[in-house]
Design a protein around this motif. Sequence first.
Motif: not given
Length: 503
Positions: A269-280, A305-316
Amino acid sequence: MSTVVEVIDTAITAAEAYHRDDLAARLRQSRARALSGEVRVLVAGGFKQGKSRLVNALVGAPACPVADDTTPAKAITLRYADTAGPIGDDTGQIGLPSGILRGLTLVDSPVLEPADAILIVSDASAPYTQAELDLIDQARALAPIVVCVLSKVDLHPGWREVAERNQASTGLPVVPVSAELRWHAMATADAGVNDESGFPALTAVLRAELGAHRGTRRSAAYEVLAVTGDLTATMTGEVDGLRAEETEQLGIRWQQVLNDGITDLIADIDHDLRDRLRDVLKVAEAELDAVDPAKVGDDFAEWLRTRESRCTAETFEWMMTRARWLAGHVAEQFGDDHALPEIPDAGDLAVGDLELAAGEKFGVGQRLIVGMRGGYGGTLMIGMASTIVGVAMINPLSVGAGLLLGGKTVQEERKRLLQRRQAEAKASLRKHVDDLIFQAGKQSRDMLRGIQRTLRDHFVGHAEEVHRALVDAAAQRRTRIRDLNAELARVRDLERMARELVA
């Protein structure tokens, strides 16, 4: 020493006790033969191998059909009788006044079945094929005595080499015979031709193996040993399975699966979260390179904020899916079907707004000052050059040069200030994303630790219930193992009795 019938009766009782009706039926056939004193010899072989001709030559009568293009549809049983003819209403049983049938029953059969001895007939044209070798292996499982008969040796001069190869491949006695020579010897009463036919040698082998009740005892012992071997294998397999169950360590296994699963899930989960937010972050930096942060600050912050919320929601959401799968995987370690604990959905992460620095303003006054500073140098330089040719320092050419250089200086200053604002905005963006990764990572770890505690408490209670059940099951297994060992001892005694029959 026990009699043959007593040993068979004991074996029948054992087979029935273990609910092996197939073995009991086979033993009853052997018991009937032992009581009647009948020695049953089965003659088997492939199509057009001379099997029926062999039987007819043995008994000295055309009892079995020998058409080259037919195979008997059912077994033909030949027994001794004072007069030749069918026995009763069964056309499959024929009585003959043949000396070889005294105490002996010959069966010309298209299929293999249990018997005291089996003759496998194959012609001398070629060594055994794989199908014939398989047939011999099946015969060995059905009879204690198996004799290989090589027929039609009068038609194949190389029969000796074939006989040697057949004996080498099977390890069984191979008797070469010729039915045609046998019939010629009987018609001419020529003892020499009869010996050359090989039938006296075949008869001698049968008499030696089956004479003086030896065949009956050996056949009975063979049947009983086959039954005891089957029962021993079944019970030994059950004992081994019960002992293997006692070595399982259920309590340790499910805890290892849970701890390893949570550890792996936290890392994933930590890796997935970092990977998604780095793409953003990469996309956002590219956007800032193309715009003026001072002009699009609010719109850019809302988009981010919209992009970050979508990324964190998909990771969770992925995290909760993995957590529920892990709960089911841990439950599989118990090998039963029980309800899983309720795992709540992940809450939303509060994503803060990006705050961009206001940056240095570049108003009309500042642009005028910067332009005058750049234009002064141009006017002075061109004006000094103009005095050399006798023109006044302040002239249209020097003034135009000053305006040109002043405008260029204003443009360069505006570009420098834009780049500075973009750099400051990127720095604010990176700090914002790092803070978000930290907050989201902590929230995900806290949630997974809570899930781990929930699953641990649930499965600890279930493990205690399973442990109590396992203790009871272990006691039952030990009792069953003791019973099986006692039964194995009785089966081995029966095996010893069967071996004493032919000792």
